[in-house]
Design an enzyme around this catalytic site. Structure first.
Site, PDB file in Angstrom:
ATOM      1  CB  SER A 199      -0.944  -0.003   1.214  1.00  0.00           C
ATOM      2  OG  SER A 199      -0.256  -0.378   2.378  1.00  0.00           O
ATOM      3  NE  ARG A 200       1.120   2.967   4.809  1.00  0.00           N
ATOM      4  CZ  ARG A 200       1.900   2.882   5.886  1.00  0.00           C
ATOM      5  NH1 ARG A 200       2.865   3.749   6.077  1.00  0.00           N
ATOM      6  NH2 ARG A 200       1.715   1.919   6.775  1.00  0.00           N
TER       7      ARG A 200
ATOM      8  CE1 TYR B 269      12.775  -3.022  10.229  1.00  0.00           C
ATOM      9  CE2 TYR B 269      15.039  -2.256  10.105  1.00  0.00           C
ATOM     10  CZ  TYR B 269      13.814  -2.482   9.497  1.00  0.00           C
ATOM     11  OH  TYR B 269      13.648  -2.156   8.166  1.00  0.00           O
TER      12      TYR B 269
END
Ligand code: NAP
Length: 243
Positions: free
Chosen positions: A10-11, A154
């Site tokens: 979507s982005r 992360y």
């Protein structure tokens, strides 16, 4: 019809990758998103504006049942379609020093990246194995290569993706499925919008953040026939910040 499934399309990087795969390979694009349907529709509109085709496919990558339900229903409704390219791109950051890191921030980052990769890949790879062809590209990060302070969660997630890429590549190479990872440095997107680019670019030899489109070109090459002999590889794309 050959399709590409791009998670988190979507982005940002996912959108650029979805658009590029459509342009370069004429694939029907499955635009996955988690919550931002409006942005996903914009991705689809961009694909269609360039003469391509695609559709939205909503699921949260970290929930196996949701992934299986969405993909199995799509397959039943589209028996002549087949996912030949999978890009595991969905990911989030929840940065903070390890000593104060909430357990949820550890779990969320690991779950979306690594459990997400498991959930989506295990579903999509079955048909690739039967068809004896496929391309899988996993979006890692420079954080998974070198480890970055303030991003222990992360870095762990992306490091795991890199190792999983290398292992899976060996398992499926005989079936002509390639599995590679791309490790971007700082790329302009919503994920990096709160970072101080002027300050950070001073430590990047190229002296700028990368563009999502630059990552998309690399992913598109790895998905091409020309990249048939590249597998289990991690390709850095970081303006020279780490090699
Ligand atoms: P972004 O702009 O924040 O976009 C994240 C995308 O992931 C969105 O499409 C989002 O969907 C989707 N997503 C998040 N959680 C999801 C979930 N549980 N299930 C399905 N989709 C989910 O991030 P980005 O910068 O494009 O990053 C894309 C990938 O590149 C990530 O894996 C990131 O770690 C990696 N990366 C980015 C950079 C960088 O500098 N930007 C550097 C290295 C690696 P919604 O729109 O629905 O929320």
């Amino acid at each position: 019809m050959s399709c590409a499934l791009v998670t988190g399309a979507s982005r940002g990087l996912g959108r650029a990758i979805a658009v590029q795969l459509s342009k370069d390979h004429g694939l029907h694009i499955l635009v996955n998103y988690a919550s931002n349907e409006e942005a996903a529709k914009e991705t689809l509109a961009e694909i269609q504006a360039n003469g391509g085709s695609g559709e939205l496919l909503h699921f949260n990558v970290q929930t196996k049942q949701e992934v299986d339900d969405a993909l199995n229903a799509w397959r039943e409704a589209n028996p002549d379609h087949y996912i030949s390219v999978l890009v595991n791109n969905a990911g989030i950051t929840r940065d903070g020093l390890f000593m104060w890191m909430p357990e949820k921030d550890w779990d969320d980052v690991l779950n979306i990246s690594t459990k997400g990769l498991f959930n989506v890949t295990q579903n999509a790879i079955q048909q690739m194995l039967r068809k004896r062809s496929g391309r899988i590209v996993n979006i890692a990060s420079v954080s998974g290569m070198k480890g970055v302070a303030g991003q222990t969660n992360y870095s762990a997630a992306k490091g795991a993706i890199i190792s999983a890429t290398k292992a899976l590549a060996q398992e499926v190479a005989k079936r002509k499925i390639t599995v590679n990872a791309v490790a971007p440095g700082f790329i302009t997107s919503d994920m990096t919008k709160d970072l101080d680019e002027d300050q950070l670019k001073q430590m990047i030899p190229m002296n700028r953040f990368g563009k999502a489109e630059e990552v998309a070109h690399l992913v598109s090459f790895l998905c091409s026939d020309k990249a048939a002999y590249i597998t289990g590889e991690v390709v850095n794309i970081n303006g020279g910040i780490y090699s």
